[in-house]
Design a protein around this motif. Structure first.
Motif, PDB file in Angstrom:
ATOM      1  N   SER A  40     -13.885   7.360   3.290  1.00 35.02           N
ATOM      2  CA  SER A  40     -14.467   6.899   2.019  1.00 35.02           C
ATOM      3  C   SER A  40     -13.509   5.953   1.323  1.00 35.02           C
ATOM      4  O   SER A  40     -12.296   6.044   1.486  1.00 35.02           O
ATOM      5  N   ILE A  41     -14.112   5.050   0.571  1.00 36.79           N
ATOM      6  CA  ILE A  41     -13.376   4.120  -0.291  1.00 36.79           C
ATOM      7  C   ILE A  41     -13.969   4.230  -1.685  1.00 36.79           C
ATOM      8  O   ILE A  41     -15.193   4.171  -1.860  1.00 36.79           O
ATOM      9  N   THR A  42     -13.093   4.398  -2.659  1.00 39.47           N
ATOM     10  CA  THR A  42     -13.489   4.294  -4.059  1.00 39.47           C
ATOM     11  C   THR A  42     -12.753   3.085  -4.606  1.00 39.47           C
ATOM     12  O   THR A  42     -11.514   3.030  -4.566  1.00 39.47           O
ATOM     13  N   GLY A  43     -13.501   2.092  -5.060  1.00 37.19           N
ATOM     14  CA  GLY A  43     -12.912   0.846  -5.510  1.00 37.19           C
ATOM     15  C   GLY A  43     -12.963   0.707  -7.027  1.00 37.19           C
ATOM     16  O   GLY A  43     -13.922   1.136  -7.674  1.00 37.19           O
ATOM     17  N   PHE A  44     -11.909   0.126  -7.568  1.00 38.63           N
ATOM     18  CA  PHE A  44     -11.834  -0.176  -8.993  1.00 38.63           C
ATOM     19  C   PHE A  44     -11.585  -1.666  -9.149  1.00 38.63           C
ATOM     20  O   PHE A  44     -10.770  -2.246  -8.433  1.00 38.63           O
ATOM     21  N   LEU A  45     -12.292  -2.288 -10.072  1.00 42.12           N
ATOM     22  CA  LEU A  45     -12.138  -3.719 -10.331  1.00 42.12           C
ATOM     23  C   LEU A  45     -11.169  -3.888 -11.494  1.00 42.12           C
ATOM     24  O   LEU A  45     -11.452  -3.468 -12.618  1.00 42.12           O
ATOM     25  N   ASP A  46     -10.013  -4.462 -11.215  1.00 40.77           N
ATOM     26  CA  ASP A  46      -8.970  -4.623 -12.209  1.00 40.77           C
ATOM     27  C   ASP A  46      -9.107  -5.902 -13.007  1.00 40.77           C
ATOM     28  O   ASP A  46      -8.694  -5.973 -14.155  1.00 40.77           O
ATOM     29  N   GLN A  47      -9.690  -6.941 -12.389  1.00 48.06           N
ATOM     30  CA  GLN A  47      -9.835  -8.241 -13.054  1.00 48.06           C
ATOM     31  C   GLN A  47     -11.063  -8.938 -12.469  1.00 48.06           C
ATOM     32  O   GLN A  47     -11.125  -9.204 -11.279  1.00 48.06           O
ATOM     33  N   ASP A  72      -8.139  -0.119  -4.528  1.00 47.07           N
ATOM     34  CA  ASP A  72      -9.012   0.776  -3.783  1.00 47.07           C
ATOM     35  C   ASP A  72      -8.245   2.001  -3.318  1.00 47.07           C
ATOM     36  O   ASP A  72      -7.045   1.935  -3.049  1.00 47.07           O
ATOM     37  N   PHE A  73      -8.975   3.106  -3.239  1.00 44.81           N
ATOM     38  CA  PHE A  73      -8.437   4.368  -2.770  1.00 44.81           C
ATOM     39  C   PHE A  73      -9.229   4.792  -1.545  1.00 44.81           C
ATOM     40  O   PHE A  73     -10.450   4.923  -1.610  1.00 44.81           O
ATOM     41  N   ALA A  74      -8.538   4.998  -0.440  1.00 47.22           N
ATOM     42  CA  ALA A  74      -9.176   5.401   0.810  1.00 47.22           C
ATOM     43  C   ALA A  74      -8.847   6.855   1.107  1.00 47.22           C
ATOM     44  O   ALA A  74      -7.729   7.310   0.881  1.00 47.22           O
ATOM     45  N   VAL A  75      -9.835   7.563   1.625  1.00 46.45           N
ATOM     46  CA  VAL A  75      -9.630   8.890   2.186  1.00 46.45           C
ATOM     47  C   VAL A  75      -9.904   8.756   3.675  1.00 46.45           C
ATOM     48  O   VAL A  75     -10.949   8.221   4.079  1.00 46.45           O
ATOM     49  N   LEU A  76      -8.970   9.216   4.477  1.00 47.77           N
ATOM     50  CA  LEU A  76      -9.062   9.077   5.927  1.00 47.77           C
ATOM     51  C   LEU A  76      -9.479  10.383   6.585  1.00 47.77           C
ATOM     52  O   LEU A  76      -9.280  11.463   6.030  1.00 47.77           O
ATOM     53  N   SER A  77     -10.025  10.252   7.765  1.00 50.15           N
ATOM     54  CA  SER A  77     -10.325  11.383   8.629  1.00 50.15           C
ATOM     55  C   SER A  77      -9.893  10.982  10.032  1.00 50.15           C
ATOM     56  O   SER A  77     -10.409   9.996  10.573  1.00 50.15           O
ATOM     57  N   PRO A 102       0.836  -1.196   0.000  1.00 43.13           N
ATOM     58  CA  PRO A 102       0.000   0.000   0.000  1.00 43.13           C
ATOM     59  C   PRO A 102       0.880   1.258   0.000  1.00 43.13           C
ATOM     60  O   PRO A 102       2.009   1.239   0.493  1.00 43.13           O
ATOM     61  N   ASN A 103       0.354   2.336  -0.576  1.00 44.47           N
ATOM     62  CA  ASN A 103       1.078   3.594  -0.543  1.00 44.47           C
ATOM     63  C   ASN A 103       0.090   4.744  -0.497  1.00 44.47           C
ATOM     64  O   ASN A 103      -1.118   4.533  -0.512  1.00 44.47           O
ATOM     65  N   GLY A 104       0.588   5.936  -0.456  1.00 41.34           N
ATOM     66  CA  GLY A 104      -0.284   7.092  -0.434  1.00 41.34           C
ATOM     67  C   GLY A 104       0.434   8.315   0.056  1.00 41.34           C
ATOM     68  O   GLY A 104       1.663   8.345   0.177  1.00 41.34           O
ATOM     69  N   PHE A 105      -0.347   9.332   0.361  1.00 44.02           N
ATOM     70  CA  PHE A 105       0.194  10.574   0.910  1.00 44.02           C
ATOM     71  C   PHE A 105      -0.905  11.247   1.722  1.00 44.02           C
ATOM     72  O   PHE A 105      -2.092  11.096   1.436  1.00 44.02           O
ATOM     73  N   GLY A 106      -0.493  11.928   2.777  1.00 48.50           N
ATOM     74  CA  GLY A 106      -1.463  12.607   3.625  1.00 48.50           C
ATOM     75  C   GLY A 106      -2.529  11.637   4.101  1.00 48.50           C
ATOM     76  O   GLY A 106      -2.234  10.568   4.617  1.00 48.50           O
ATOM     77  N   ASP A 107      -3.777  12.016   3.898  1.00 45.41           N
ATOM     78  CA  ASP A 107      -4.919  11.190   4.303  1.00 45.41           C
ATOM     79  C   ASP A 107      -5.450  10.324   3.163  1.00 45.41           C
ATOM     80  O   ASP A 107      -6.612   9.935   3.172  1.00 45.41           O
ATOM     81  N   HIS A 108      -4.601  10.021   2.193  1.00 45.56           N
ATOM     82  CA  HIS A 108      -5.001   9.221   1.033  1.00 45.56           C
ATOM     83  C   HIS A 108      -4.157   7.955   0.976  1.00 45.56           C
ATOM     84  O   HIS A 108      -2.934   8.018   1.078  1.00 45.56           O
ATOM     85  N   VAL A 109      -4.833   6.813   0.815  1.00 42.68           N
ATOM     86  CA  VAL A 109      -4.146   5.528   0.775  1.00 42.68           C
ATOM     87  C   VAL A 109      -4.630   4.744  -0.442  1.00 42.68           C
ATOM     88  O   VAL A 109      -5.830   4.704  -0.728  1.00 42.68           O
ATOM     89  N   ARG A 110      -3.687   4.132  -1.146  1.00 49.81           N
ATOM     90  CA  ARG A 110      -4.000   3.297  -2.317  1.00 49.81           C
ATOM     91  C   ARG A 110      -3.422   1.907  -2.077  1.00 49.81           C
ATOM     92  O   ARG A 110      -2.289   1.762  -1.626  1.00 49.81           O
ATOM     93  N   PHE A 111      -4.225   0.882  -2.404  1.00 41.96           N
ATOM     94  CA  PHE A 111      -3.744  -0.489  -2.251  1.00 41.96           C
ATOM     95  C   PHE A 111      -4.513  -1.390  -3.208  1.00 41.96           C
ATOM     96  O   PHE A 111      -5.624  -1.094  -3.620  1.00 41.96           O
ATOM     97  N   SER A 112      -3.870  -2.503  -3.542  1.00 39.81           N
ATOM     98  CA  SER A 112      -4.493  -3.492  -4.419  1.00 39.81           C
ATOM     99  C   SER A 112      -4.758  -4.759  -3.620  1.00 39.81           C
ATOM    100  O   SER A 112      -4.066  -5.059  -2.648  1.00 39.81           O
TER     101      SER A 112
END
Length: 121
Positions: free
Chosen positions: A109-116, A98-103, A72-82
């Motif tokens: 929030s999570i925005t998910g993308f289906l890769d396969q 998926d992309f997470a926004v933290l508080s 997983p990686n990201g910056f600030g309150d944003h996290v990206r992971f597969s």
């Protein structure tokens, strides 16, 4: 500072938790009460909505588990992971990012993308 791997692992733990009461505990500890989840196939609001999505995926794929793919990686309150979803110990036929926004360190929030996604899944 945000520990991206911890956020992603707790997220995966939620999706793999089969006991409803324990799943609710994970949601309360790691997600804001007004959290939102959205991907191309489904969406849910708040702990009730997210819990219902998790339960639905578990019902549809009772023998599958989620696992992290890569780091997983990201910056600030944003996290990206597969992640992958498949049988324990086997290849994951379903994969996404998926992309997470933290508080305050919790998922807002999570925005998910289906890769396969195989046909019929």
């Amino acid at each position: 500072m945000t520990d991206h791997k911890t956020v992603a692992n707790r997220y995966i733990d939620l999706w793999n938790e089969r006991t409803p009461s324990r799943r609710r505990e994970i949601l309360a500890a790691n997600w804001t009460s007004d959290a939102r989840y959205v991907d191309p196939l489904m969406s849910g609001d708040g702990h009730d909505g997210v819990d219902a999505l998790v339960a639905g995926v578990q019902q549809r794929f009772p023998d599958f588990k989620f696992r992290l793919i890569g780091e997983p990686n990201g910056f600030g309150d944003h996290v990206r992971f597969s992640w992958g979803l498949g049988p324990d110990g086997g290849d994951s036929p379903i994969k996404g990012t998926d992309f997470a926004v933290l508080s305050d360190g919790r998922i807002r929030s999570i925005t998910g993308f289906l890769d396969q996604v195989p046909a019929g899944a």
